[in-house]
Design a protein around this motif. Structure first.
Motif, PDB file in Angstrom:
ATOM      1  N   LYS A   7       2.676  -2.064  -6.758  1.00  0.00           N
ATOM      2  CA  LYS A   7       1.915  -0.997  -7.399  1.00  0.00           C
ATOM      3  C   LYS A   7       2.052   0.270  -6.568  1.00  0.00           C
ATOM      4  O   LYS A   7       2.244   0.213  -5.356  1.00  0.00           O
ATOM      5  N   GLU A   8       1.912   1.404  -7.252  1.00  0.00           N
ATOM      6  CA  GLU A   8       1.934   2.678  -6.535  1.00  0.00           C
ATOM      7  C   GLU A   8       0.742   2.733  -5.592  1.00  0.00           C
ATOM      8  O   GLU A   8      -0.367   2.352  -5.952  1.00  0.00           O
ATOM      9  N   THR A   9       0.996   3.207  -4.371  1.00  0.00           N
ATOM     10  CA  THR A   9      -0.071   3.321  -3.375  1.00  0.00           C
ATOM     11  C   THR A   9      -0.138   4.760  -2.860  1.00  0.00           C
ATOM     12  O   THR A   9       0.728   5.578  -3.170  1.00  0.00           O
ATOM     13  N   ASP A  10      -1.139   5.036  -2.059  1.00  0.00           N
ATOM     14  CA  ASP A  10      -1.276   6.347  -1.428  1.00  0.00           C
ATOM     15  C   ASP A  10      -0.700   6.359  -0.018  1.00  0.00           C
ATOM     16  O   ASP A  10      -0.870   7.326   0.720  1.00  0.00           O
ATOM     17  N   ASN A  11      -0.021   5.280   0.367  1.00  0.00           N
ATOM     18  CA  ASN A  11       0.565   5.216   1.707  1.00  0.00           C
ATOM     19  C   ASN A  11       1.615   6.307   1.875  1.00  0.00           C
ATOM     20  O   ASN A  11       2.254   6.722   0.916  1.00  0.00           O
ATOM     21  N   SER A  12       1.805   6.733   3.098  1.00  0.00           N
ATOM     22  CA  SER A  12       2.736   7.821   3.414  1.00  0.00           C
ATOM     23  C   SER A  12       4.187   7.331   3.432  1.00  0.00           C
ATOM     24  O   SER A  12       4.527   6.403   4.169  1.00  0.00           O
ATOM     25  N   VAL A  13       5.018   7.991   2.630  1.00  0.00           N
ATOM     26  CA  VAL A  13       6.450   7.686   2.609  1.00  0.00           C
ATOM     27  C   VAL A  13       7.061   8.012   3.967  1.00  0.00           C
ATOM     28  O   VAL A  13       7.839   7.220   4.523  1.00  0.00           O
ATOM     29  N   GLU A  15       5.643   8.169   6.923  1.00  0.00           N
ATOM     30  CA  GLU A  15       5.181   7.218   7.928  1.00  0.00           C
ATOM     31  C   GLU A  15       5.942   5.893   7.788  1.00  0.00           C
ATOM     32  O   GLU A  15       6.351   5.301   8.789  1.00  0.00           O
ATOM     33  N   PHE A  16       6.140   5.450   6.552  1.00  0.00           N
ATOM     34  CA  PHE A  16       6.901   4.223   6.317  1.00  0.00           C
ATOM     35  C   PHE A  16       8.319   4.353   6.872  1.00  0.00           C
ATOM     36  O   PHE A  16       8.803   3.474   7.587  1.00  0.00           O
ATOM     37  N   ILE A  17       8.996   5.455   6.561  1.00  0.00           N
ATOM     38  CA  ILE A  17      10.369   5.643   7.037  1.00  0.00           C
ATOM     39  C   ILE A  17      10.401   5.732   8.564  1.00  0.00           C
ATOM     40  O   ILE A  17      11.285   5.169   9.208  1.00  0.00           O
ATOM     41  N   GLU A  18       9.424   6.420   9.149  1.00  0.00           N
ATOM     42  CA  GLU A  18       9.373   6.532  10.612  1.00  0.00           C
ATOM     43  C   GLU A  18       9.231   5.162  11.287  1.00  0.00           C
ATOM     44  O   GLU A  18       9.633   4.990  12.431  1.00  0.00           O
ATOM     45  N   ASN A  19       8.658   4.202  10.564  1.00  0.00           N
ATOM     46  CA  ASN A  19       8.460   2.862  11.123  1.00  0.00           C
ATOM     47  C   ASN A  19       9.628   1.918  10.856  1.00  0.00           C
ATOM     48  O   ASN A  19       9.566   0.750  11.229  1.00  0.00           O
ATOM     49  N   MET A  46       5.042   5.610  -2.377  1.00  0.00           N
ATOM     50  CA  MET A  46       5.182   4.222  -1.946  1.00  0.00           C
ATOM     51  C   MET A  46       4.724   3.313  -3.090  1.00  0.00           C
ATOM     52  O   MET A  46       3.719   3.578  -3.751  1.00  0.00           O
ATOM     53  N   TRP A  47       5.481   2.253  -3.304  1.00  0.00           N
ATOM     54  CA  TRP A  47       5.146   1.199  -4.267  1.00  0.00           C
ATOM     55  C   TRP A  47       5.093  -0.086  -3.471  1.00  0.00           C
ATOM     56  O   TRP A  47       6.094  -0.506  -2.896  1.00  0.00           O
ATOM     57  N   GLY A  48       3.905  -0.683  -3.410  1.00  0.00           N
ATOM     58  CA  GLY A  48       3.747  -1.853  -2.563  1.00  0.00           C
ATOM     59  C   GLY A  48       3.961  -1.456  -1.113  1.00  0.00           C
ATOM     60  O   GLY A  48       3.956  -0.274  -0.759  1.00  0.00           O
ATOM     61  N   ILE A  52      10.093   2.682  -1.953  1.00  0.00           N
ATOM     62  CA  ILE A  52       9.891   4.105  -2.187  1.00  0.00           C
ATOM     63  C   ILE A  52      10.371   4.380  -3.610  1.00  0.00           C
ATOM     64  O   ILE A  52      11.542   4.161  -3.928  1.00  0.00           O
ATOM     65  N   GLY A  53       9.452   4.802  -4.474  1.00  0.00           N
ATOM     66  CA  GLY A  53       9.771   4.999  -5.882  1.00  0.00           C
ATOM     67  C   GLY A  53       9.649   6.452  -6.307  1.00  0.00           C
ATOM     68  O   GLY A  53       8.960   7.255  -5.662  1.00  0.00           O
TER      69      GLY A  53
END
Length: 142
Positions: A7-13, A15-19, A46-48, A52-53
């Protein structure tokens, strides 16, 4: 009842890529982020936990199963980078002939690195997927 995991989330794209653990895979993720954003005109979401969608649509199958999904996307996974395109898009197989080094599944195309593929073909795959989904699910995009 079945609960969708992706599902679509509010997480940072960003931040995800940096990790992303591997520096080259992180660099490829930033390059793909630019290509997908420029090609679709949609902001990355972010999706799930790891996809990245770009854009989204609502689908409903004859079985009654329905949900939301990104029009296109990617995920820099540990083993390979997953590229997500529309399942059932008919021009994909023809485009993949000139894509470069990859493997593919029903809705995914897997690559080791961006340097292995033709960026122009990637852009065409993205465009064809978005066109196909907009025609298949009219008035269902966000």
């Amino acid at each position: 009842m079945y609960e969708l995991k992706t599902k679509e989330t509010d997480n940072s794209v960003m931040e995800f890529i940096e990790n992303v653990g591997h520096p080259k895979k992180r660099e490829d993720a930033y390059q793909l982020l630019d290509i997908f954003t420029e090609t679709t005109g949609y902001q990355a979401k972010m999706w799930g936990p790891s996809m990245i969608g770009f854009g989204s649509y609502h689908y409903k199958y004859a079985s009654g199963h329905e949900g939301d999904a990104p029009l296109v996307g990617f995920s820099p996974r540990k083993a390979k980078i997953s590229l997500y395109f529309a399942p059932g898009e008919t021009k994909r197989e023809e485009l993949l002939k000139d894509f470069g080094k990859h493997t593919s599944g029903k809705g995914c195309v897997y690559i080791n690195k961006v340097a292995d593929i033709d960026i122009d073909v990637l852009k065409e795959l993205i465009n064809q997927s978005v066109i196909f989904l907009k025609e298949t699910y009219p008035d269902q995009q966000r």
